[in-house]
Enzyme design. Structure first.
Site, mmCIF file in Angstrom:
data_model
loop_
_atom_site.group_PDB
_atom_site.id
_atom_site.type_symbol
_atom_site.label_atom_id
_atom_site.label_comp_id
_atom_site.label_asym_id
_atom_site.label_seq_id
_atom_site.Cartn_x
_atom_site.Cartn_y
_atom_site.Cartn_z
ATOM 1 N N GLY A 64 0.812 -1.213 0.000
ATOM 2 C CA GLY A 64 0.000 0.000 0.000
ATOM 3 C C GLY A 64 0.847 1.265 0.000
ATOM 4 C CB SER A 85 -8.105 -5.728 -0.985
ATOM 5 O OG SER A 85 -7.444 -5.199 0.147
ATOM 6 C CB SER A 95 -5.913 7.040 12.258
ATOM 7 O OG SER A 95 -6.490 8.188 11.700
ATOM 8 C CB THR A 144 -9.518 9.031 12.695
ATOM 9 O OG1 THR A 144 -10.885 9.260 12.479
ATOM 10 C CG2 THR A 144 -9.288 7.578 12.982
ATOM 11 C CE1 TYR A 176 -9.181 3.280 8.826
ATOM 12 C CE2 TYR A 176 -9.446 5.532 9.600
ATOM 13 C CZ TYR A 176 -8.636 4.509 9.151
ATOM 14 O OH TYR A 176 -7.282 4.710 9.045
ATOM 15 C CE LYS A 235 -6.516 2.275 11.127
ATOM 16 N NZ LYS A 235 -5.553 1.247 10.703
ATOM 17 C CG PHE A 278 -1.783 14.185 12.977
ATOM 18 C CD1 PHE A 278 -1.263 13.288 13.913
ATOM 19 C CD2 PHE A 278 -2.769 15.055 13.393
ATOM 20 C CE1 PHE A 278 -1.706 13.287 15.242
ATOM 21 C CE2 PHE A 278 -3.210 15.068 14.718
ATOM 22 C CZ PHE A 278 -2.679 14.181 15.631
ATOM 23 C CG ASN A 279 -4.691 14.813 7.484
ATOM 24 O OD1 ASN A 279 -4.755 14.888 8.710
ATOM 25 N ND2 ASN A 279 -5.759 14.853 6.721
ATOM 26 N NE ARG A 294 -14.812 15.184 4.280
ATOM 27 C CZ ARG A 294 -13.592 14.787 3.927
ATOM 28 N NH1 ARG A 294 -13.411 14.188 2.759
ATOM 29 N NH2 ARG A 294 -12.563 15.002 4.703
ATOM 30 N N GLY A 312 -19.131 15.334 9.578
ATOM 31 C CA GLY A 312 -18.125 14.608 10.355
ATOM 32 C C GLY A 312 -16.773 15.295 10.409
ATOM 33 C CG ASP A 313 -14.524 17.204 7.133
ATOM 34 O OD1 ASP A 313 -14.169 16.015 7.248
ATOM 35 O OD2 ASP A 313 -14.434 17.851 6.063
HETATM 36 P P1 NAD Z 1 -3.464 1.437 1.632
HETATM 37 O O1 NAD Z 1 -4.852 0.995 1.365
HETATM 38 O O2 NAD Z 1 -2.674 1.990 0.505
HETATM 39 O O3 NAD Z 1 -2.632 0.239 2.314
HETATM 40 C C1 NAD Z 1 -3.245 -0.802 3.028
HETATM 41 C C2 NAD Z 1 -2.806 -2.110 2.392
HETATM 42 O O4 NAD Z 1 -3.361 -3.207 3.104
HETATM 43 C C3 NAD Z 1 -3.248 -2.237 0.926
HETATM 44 O O5 NAD Z 1 -2.132 -2.585 0.143
HETATM 45 C C4 NAD Z 1 -4.289 -3.360 0.954
HETATM 46 O O6 NAD Z 1 -4.280 -4.100 -0.251
HETATM 47 C C5 NAD Z 1 -3.822 -4.167 2.142
HETATM 48 N N1 NAD Z 1 -4.856 -4.942 2.830
HETATM 49 C C6 NAD Z 1 -6.078 -4.532 3.246
HETATM 50 N N2 NAD Z 1 -6.720 -5.533 3.877
HETATM 51 C C7 NAD Z 1 -5.871 -6.597 3.876
HETATM 52 C C8 NAD Z 1 -5.944 -7.910 4.402
HETATM 53 N N3 NAD Z 1 -7.026 -8.344 5.053
HETATM 54 N N4 NAD Z 1 -4.896 -8.740 4.210
HETATM 55 C C9 NAD Z 1 -3.797 -8.312 3.549
HETATM 56 N N5 NAD Z 1 -3.666 -7.069 3.056
HETATM 57 C C10 NAD Z 1 -4.694 -6.233 3.215
HETATM 58 O O7 NAD Z 1 -3.520 2.475 2.835
HETATM 59 P P2 NAD Z 1 -2.378 3.384 3.461
HETATM 60 O O8 NAD Z 1 -2.773 4.780 3.245
HETATM 61 O O9 NAD Z 1 -1.046 2.916 3.050
HETATM 62 O O10 NAD Z 1 -2.640 3.070 4.994
HETATM 63 C C11 NAD Z 1 -1.915 2.088 5.699
HETATM 64 C C12 NAD Z 1 -2.476 1.995 7.096
HETATM 65 O O11 NAD Z 1 -2.398 3.282 7.708
HETATM 66 C C13 NAD Z 1 -3.945 1.589 7.155
HETATM 67 O O12 NAD Z 1 -4.126 0.746 8.275
HETATM 68 C C14 NAD Z 1 -4.658 2.909 7.361
HETATM 69 O O13 NAD Z 1 -5.880 2.729 8.046
HETATM 70 C C15 NAD Z 1 -3.662 3.667 8.206
HETATM 71 N N6 NAD Z 1 -3.792 5.132 8.108
HETATM 72 C C16 NAD Z 1 -3.807 5.719 6.871
HETATM 73 C C17 NAD Z 1 -3.961 7.100 6.775
HETATM 74 C C18 NAD Z 1 -4.026 7.782 5.435
HETATM 75 O O14 NAD Z 1 -4.601 8.870 5.356
HETATM 76 N N7 NAD Z 1 -3.462 7.214 4.378
HETATM 77 C C19 NAD Z 1 -4.066 7.870 7.944
HETATM 78 C C20 NAD Z 1 -4.022 7.234 9.185
HETATM 79 C C21 NAD Z 1 -3.888 5.850 9.250
HETATM 80 C C1 WQD Z 2 -8.539 17.262 4.606
HETATM 81 C C2 WQD Z 2 -9.216 18.622 4.546
HETATM 82 C C3 WQD Z 2 -11.589 18.493 4.256
HETATM 83 C C4 WQD Z 2 -11.385 16.721 0.247
HETATM 84 C C5 WQD Z 2 -9.168 11.579 6.584
HETATM 85 C C6 WQD Z 2 -9.735 10.556 7.521
HETATM 86 C C7 WQD Z 2 -8.742 10.215 8.586
HETATM 87 C C8 WQD Z 2 -7.382 9.829 7.992
HETATM 88 C C9 WQD Z 2 -6.926 10.769 6.922
HETATM 89 C C10 WQD Z 2 -7.105 7.485 7.975
HETATM 90 C C11 WQD Z 2 -10.518 18.697 5.328
HETATM 91 C C12 WQD Z 2 -10.946 19.140 3.050
HETATM 92 C C13 WQD Z 2 -11.090 17.256 1.478
HETATM 93 C C14 WQD Z 2 -11.971 17.554 -0.749
HETATM 94 C C15 WQD Z 2 -11.899 19.391 0.792
HETATM 95 N N1 WQD Z 2 -7.400 8.552 7.373
HETATM 96 N N2 WQD Z 2 -11.333 18.577 1.743
HETATM 97 N N3 WQD Z 2 -12.196 18.865 -0.432
HETATM 98 O O1 WQD Z 2 -10.699 14.293 6.668
HETATM 99 O O2 WQD Z 2 -8.560 15.153 7.711
HETATM 100 O O3 WQD Z 2 -8.829 12.751 7.305
HETATM 101 O O4 WQD Z 2 -7.975 11.034 5.997
HETATM 102 O O5 WQD Z 2 -6.934 7.283 9.133
HETATM 103 O O6 WQD Z 2 -9.293 9.188 9.319
HETATM 104 O O7 WQD Z 2 -10.906 11.087 8.105
HETATM 105 O O8 WQD Z 2 -8.507 14.236 5.372
HETATM 106 O O9 WQD Z 2 -7.826 14.732 3.076
HETATM 107 O O10 WQD Z 2 -10.202 13.995 3.512
HETATM 108 O O11 WQD Z 2 -9.473 16.256 4.253
HETATM 109 O O12 WQD Z 2 -12.107 20.588 1.029
HETATM 110 O O13 WQD Z 2 -12.281 17.108 -1.869
HETATM 111 O O14 WQD Z 2 -9.574 18.899 3.183
HETATM 112 O O15 WQD Z 2 -12.812 19.100 4.563
HETATM 113 O O16 WQD Z 2 -10.601 19.996 5.855
HETATM 114 P P1 WQD Z 2 -9.257 14.194 6.816
HETATM 115 P P2 WQD Z 2 -9.001 14.737 3.974
#
Ligand code: NAD
Ligand code: WQD
Length: 356
Positions: free
Chosen positions: A10, A34, A125, A127, A151, A155, A180-181, A292, A294-295
């Site tokens: 991923g 996936s 996260s 979140t 979701y 976590k 964070f993001n 949006r 929930g934001d």
């Molecule tokens: P991603 O979807 O790119 O990576 C997740 C990977 O896990 C994917 O490659 C997917 O194919 C694999 N996967 C999912 N379910 C699986 C399963 N049951 N068995 C094996 N593989 C499986 O997402 P990412 O952005 O790289 O995020 C990685 C982790 O970090 C996730 O747990 C996500 O929740 C967490 N996270 C992401 C963000 C973000 O904004 N990207 C923020 C906070 C936390």
């Molecule tokens: C960022 C800012 C939006 C899209 C989410 C998940 C969080 C984490 C990261 C995994 C906000 C604004 C967004 C758009 C916009 N994931 N926005 N137009 O919501 O902080 O976090 O991703 O753990 O759990 O909730 O990130 O990138 O969606 O939004 O104006 O088309 O951009 O309102 O202020 P967020 P985001």
């Protein structure tokens, strides 16, 4: 050390795989593809010159995971990225989210116990802080499972499972990293974020507009109590995030601990778009929409605990992240390839050595 990355194909996993290899560690990956492509691992191999064994399987398939671990023994630690991550989807299909995310974490912990692997780093996260009012968010800011979406609840629940597992097993080191993001891409332009369908998150959405694949960016509210009225977030470059995982592993001690990984700098939606326009050298059409659901208005962290304990700090800026995202997006307008390529890649069961 040898590290198993679940979900290592991923977005964050692939960047972390490369960072671990560059730091002298060995990496093996299990991913069911996936939400990713085996091409990401091919490119990690290309960048590092090192073979990365990939098992294409669901991590909940414990016998397959055990056999893979045994074939690459000894494995010293796991970084557990695998899981489903779309907030809206988790509201529509909560059972799948509990099944995949909780089931994956439990399966990984069971395999670790059976194979005597004593360190785990988990992708948590920001979140988990929900609607917390105290800013910046520190690790002691309130969390709960009283969160807006399934979701986020998964976590928080997995954090609690890790804490319980570490108190039951005095030899286990369990670390939750609250990202964070995450934004940005590898500066080579070879690996980056490749969301399927229309992106939910701001940075990949802006990148798709910049490349002409989407028409305009909808700004979700310009009436927040922030300097320019748009939401503020703590955008962390994925290379800094990857380095945070290396630091967490290298500092892992028995017991449970949790760290924020962010920059500590709030950036607004308008500031991010302006930074992207500078990076891409083109203007990005926008349209102000309603908020949006929930934001939160503002989310940014106090990253000082990770600085103190892990000797880690985020050094890259939003301009760095936009530059690298633009390079990735403009060189790979279709991401890692078509859906057909993904299916073809997923039909194999193991990508072994080679391709370096
Ligand atoms: P991603 O979807 O790119 O990576 C997740 C990977 O896990 C994917 O490659 C997917 O194919 C694999 N996967 C999912 N379910 C699986 C399963 N049951 N068995 C094996 N593989 C499986 O997402 P990412 O952005 O790289 O995020 C990685 C982790 O970090 C996730 O747990 C996500 O929740 C967490 N996270 C992401 C963000 C973000 O904004 N990207 C923020 C906070 C936390
Ligand atoms: C960022 C800012 C939006 C899209 C989410 C998940 C969080 C984490 C990261 C995994 C906000 C604004 C967004 C758009 C916009 N994931 N926005 N137009 O919501 O902080 O976090 O991703 O753990 O759990 O909730 O990130 O990138 O969606 O939004 O104006 O088309 O951009 O309102 O202020 P967020 P985001």
């Amino acid at each position: 050390m040898r590290v198993l990355l679940s979900g290592g194909a991923g977005y964050i996993g692939a960047h972390t795989a490369l960072a671990l290899i560059e730091a002298g560690h060995h990496v093996i990956v299990v991913d069911d593809l996936s939400n990713s492509s085996a091409e990401a691992i091919v490119r990690v191999q290309q960048l590092s010159g090192v073979a990365v064994p990939l098992l294409v399987a669901d991590v909940r398939d414990e016998p397959a995971l055990r056999a893979f671990v045994q074939a690459h023994s000894p494995v010293d630690a796991v970084i557990h990225f695998a899981g489903a991550k779309a907030v809206g989807e988790s509201v529509a299909d909560p059972i799948r989210y509990y099944d995949v995310n909780l089931g994956s974490a439990i399966a990984v912990l069971k395999v670790m116990a059976a194979e005597r692997i004593s360190a785990i780093v988990f992708s948590s996260s920001a979140t988990v802080y929900g609607q917390s009012e105290s800013l910046p968010l520190s690790e002691s800011s309130p969390t709960g499972i009283d969160l807006a979406n399934p979701y986020g609840k998964t976590k928080r629940i997995i954090e609690a499972i890790l804490e319980d597992a570490a108190s039951a097993d005095p030899g286990l080191a369990a670390i939750a990293l609250r990202y964070f993001n995450p934004v940005g891409a590898h500066p080579s332009g070879l690996i980056g974020e490749d969301p399927s369908g229309v992106p939910n998150n701001l940075m990949p959405y802006v990148a798709r507009v910049a490349v002409g694949a989407l028409e305009r960016v909808g700004i979700f509210g310009d009436d927040y109590d922030t300097p320019d009225g748009t939401g503020q977030r703590d955008y962390i470059h994925v290379l800094d995030l990857a380095a945070g995982h290396v630091a967490a592993l290298e500092h892992a001690r028995a017991g449970y601990d949790v760290f924020n990984l962010g920059t500590g700098v709030p950036v607004s939606v308008l500031e991010l778009i302006a930074a992207f326009e500078r990076a891409a050298g083109r203007s990005i059409p926008t349209e102000v929409l309603g908020r949006r659901p929930g934001d939160v208005a503002v989310s940014y962290c106090d990253p000082s605990k990770a600085g103190r304990v892990l000797d880690w700090i985020a050094s890259r800026t939003i301009d760095d992240a936009c530059r690298d995202t633009w390079r990735w997006q403009s060189r790979n307008p279709a991401g890692y390839g078509s859906a057909a390529d993904r299916r073809a890649a997923a039909s194999g069961s193991q990508l072994g050595a080679g391709a370096a």
